[in-house]
Motif scaffolding. Structure first.
Motif, PDB file in Angstrom:
ATOM      1  N   LEU A  25     -41.415  -3.740  67.307  1.00 51.19           N
ATOM      2  CA  LEU A  25     -40.777  -2.645  68.034  1.00 51.19           C
ATOM      3  C   LEU A  25     -39.750  -3.184  69.030  1.00 51.19           C
ATOM      4  O   LEU A  25     -38.666  -2.610  69.185  1.00 51.19           O
ATOM      5  CB  LEU A  25     -41.821  -1.786  68.755  1.00 51.19           C
ATOM      6  N   ALA A  26     -40.070  -4.286  69.686  1.00 49.65           N
ATOM      7  CA  ALA A  26     -39.120  -4.891  70.626  1.00 49.65           C
ATOM      8  C   ALA A  26     -37.862  -5.338  69.893  1.00 49.65           C
ATOM      9  O   ALA A  26     -36.738  -5.118  70.378  1.00 49.65           O
ATOM     10  CB  ALA A  26     -39.771  -6.080  71.333  1.00 49.65           C
ATOM     11  N   LEU A  32     -31.177  -1.863  68.558  1.00 50.41           N
ATOM     12  CA  LEU A  32     -30.653  -0.555  68.951  1.00 50.41           C
ATOM     13  C   LEU A  32     -29.831  -0.652  70.243  1.00 50.41           C
ATOM     14  O   LEU A  32     -29.072   0.252  70.564  1.00 50.41           O
ATOM     15  CB  LEU A  32     -31.819   0.424  69.128  1.00 50.41           C
ATOM     16  N   GLY A  33     -29.973  -1.773  70.945  1.00 48.77           N
ATOM     17  CA  GLY A  33     -29.233  -1.971  72.183  1.00 48.77           C
ATOM     18  C   GLY A  33     -29.942  -1.450  73.415  1.00 48.77           C
ATOM     19  O   GLY A  33     -29.326  -1.275  74.462  1.00 48.77           O
ATOM     20  N   ASN A  34     -31.253  -1.219  73.309  1.00 49.45           N
ATOM     21  CA  ASN A  34     -32.015  -0.714  74.451  1.00 49.45           C
ATOM     22  C   ASN A  34     -32.893  -1.840  74.992  1.00 49.45           C
ATOM     23  O   ASN A  34     -34.067  -1.978  74.633  1.00 49.45           O
ATOM     24  CB  ASN A  34     -32.852   0.502  74.060  1.00 49.45           C
ATOM     25  N   ALA A  35     -32.306  -2.653  75.883  1.00 51.55           N
ATOM     26  CA  ALA A  35     -32.998  -3.821  76.424  1.00 51.55           C
ATOM     27  C   ALA A  35     -34.213  -3.438  77.261  1.00 51.55           C
ATOM     28  O   ALA A  35     -35.226  -4.140  77.254  1.00 51.55           O
ATOM     29  CB  ALA A  35     -32.031  -4.663  77.250  1.00 51.55           C
ATOM     30  N   GLU A  36     -34.134  -2.323  77.977  1.00 53.62           N
ATOM     31  CA  GLU A  36     -35.236  -1.916  78.846  1.00 53.62           C
ATOM     32  C   GLU A  36     -36.501  -1.615  78.032  1.00 53.62           C
ATOM     33  O   GLU A  36     -37.595  -2.092  78.352  1.00 53.62           O
ATOM     34  CB  GLU A  36     -34.828  -0.694  79.665  1.00 53.62           C
ATOM     35  N   PHE A  41     -41.733  -3.347  75.335  1.00 54.26           N
ATOM     36  CA  PHE A  41     -42.508  -3.675  74.135  1.00 54.26           C
ATOM     37  C   PHE A  41     -42.859  -5.167  74.098  1.00 54.26           C
ATOM     38  O   PHE A  41     -43.954  -5.534  73.658  1.00 54.26           O
ATOM     39  CB  PHE A  41     -41.770  -3.250  72.871  1.00 54.26           C
ATOM     40  N   GLN A  42     -41.975  -6.022  74.578  1.00 56.69           N
ATOM     41  CA  GLN A  42     -42.295  -7.458  74.655  1.00 56.69           C
ATOM     42  C   GLN A  42     -43.460  -7.679  75.615  1.00 56.69           C
ATOM     43  O   GLN A  42     -44.346  -8.495  75.349  1.00 56.69           O
ATOM     44  CB  GLN A  42     -41.076  -8.266  75.114  1.00 56.69           C
ATOM     45  N   VAL A  93     -35.665   5.360  69.900  1.00 58.59           N
ATOM     46  CA  VAL A  93     -36.576   5.021  70.991  1.00 58.59           C
ATOM     47  C   VAL A  93     -37.797   5.932  71.001  1.00 58.59           C
ATOM     48  O   VAL A  93     -38.932   5.451  71.108  1.00 58.59           O
ATOM     49  CB  VAL A  93     -35.833   5.080  72.349  1.00 58.59           C
ATOM     50  N   LEU A  94     -37.583   7.229  70.884  1.00 56.07           N
ATOM     51  CA  LEU A  94     -38.727   8.146  70.910  1.00 56.07           C
ATOM     52  C   LEU A  94     -39.645   7.924  69.704  1.00 56.07           C
ATOM     53  O   LEU A  94     -40.872   8.019  69.826  1.00 56.07           O
ATOM     54  CB  LEU A  94     -38.256   9.593  70.993  1.00 56.07           C
TER      55      LEU A  94
END
Length: 155
Positions: A25-26, A32-36, A41-42, A93-94
Motif C-alpha cells: 500500500l505504501a 500515486l504521489g501521496n507521500a503522507e 502505511f510504511q 487513497v480511499l
C-alpha cells in the motif's frame, strides 16, 4: 486454539502478511504521489514487523515457524491479512484505506475470537493483548479515513 506456540505461529504469519500488505500500500501511495499516506502505511508496516518480532521472541522462535498451509486455523481458509488480495495498480487513497481497514478489522476479529474461545489462560491473555493492538490500528485508520473523506469532500 489452546496452545501458546501454535497461537504465536499464527500471529507471526499474520503480522508477516500485514507488514507485506502495508508495504504494498505504501508503494502504491508513493506511485500515486501521496507521500503522507505512503509514510503512514510504511509506519504501519514497521509496527507489523515489530509485532512479528515480539511474537517470535515470546515463542522462543529464531526462525519463522514452519506450518503447512493446512495446519493453519484461519477464518475462511486464509490469514485475515491475506484475504484482501493484491493491491490494484490504479488504487486511490480511499480505496487503499478501505483495504487496510478490512485487514485490521479481520485481524481484530480473529484475535478476539481466539481470546473468547480458548481454554488456555496464556493464549487468552496474549490474544486479548493482540486484539487490543489491532483495535488501536482500526481506530488509527478511522481517523485517517475521516480526515481524508473531509478533504475529498472539500475538493
Amino acid at each position: 486454539m489452546n496452545e501458546i506456540q501454535r497461537f504465536l505461529a499464527h500471529a507471526i504469519q499474520l503480522e508477516k502478511e500485514s507488514s507485506r500488505r502495508y508495504a504494498e500500500l505504501a508503494e502504491a501511495m508513493t506511485a500515486l504521489g501521496n507521500a503522507e499516506v505512503a509514510d503512514f502505511f510504511q509506519q504501519m508496516s514497521h509496527y507489523s514487523r515489530l509485532h512479528q518480532r515480539e511474537a517470535m521472541e515470546r515463542g522462543g522462535f529464531h526462525d519463522l515457524p514452519k506450518l503447512a498451509a493446512d495446519e493453519y486455523d484461519w477464518p475462511e481458509g486464509s490469514s485475515p491479512e491475506a484475504a484482501w488480495g493484491p493491491v490494484a495498480p490504479d488504487i486511490d487513497v480511499l480505496g487503499a484505506m478501505a483495504l487496510a481497514m478490512h485487514g485490521e478489522q479481520r485481524s481484530h476479529e480473529y484475535y478476539q475470537k481466539i481470546a473468547d474461545e480458548t481454554a488456555d489462560p496464556e493464549v487468552k491473555a496474549m490474544a486479548t493483548e493482540f486484539a487490543d493492538e489491532e483495535a488501536e490500528h482500526v481506530e488509527q485508520l478511522d481517523v485517517w479515513q475521516a480526515n481524508l473523506s473531509k478533504l475529498s469532500a472539500a475538493s
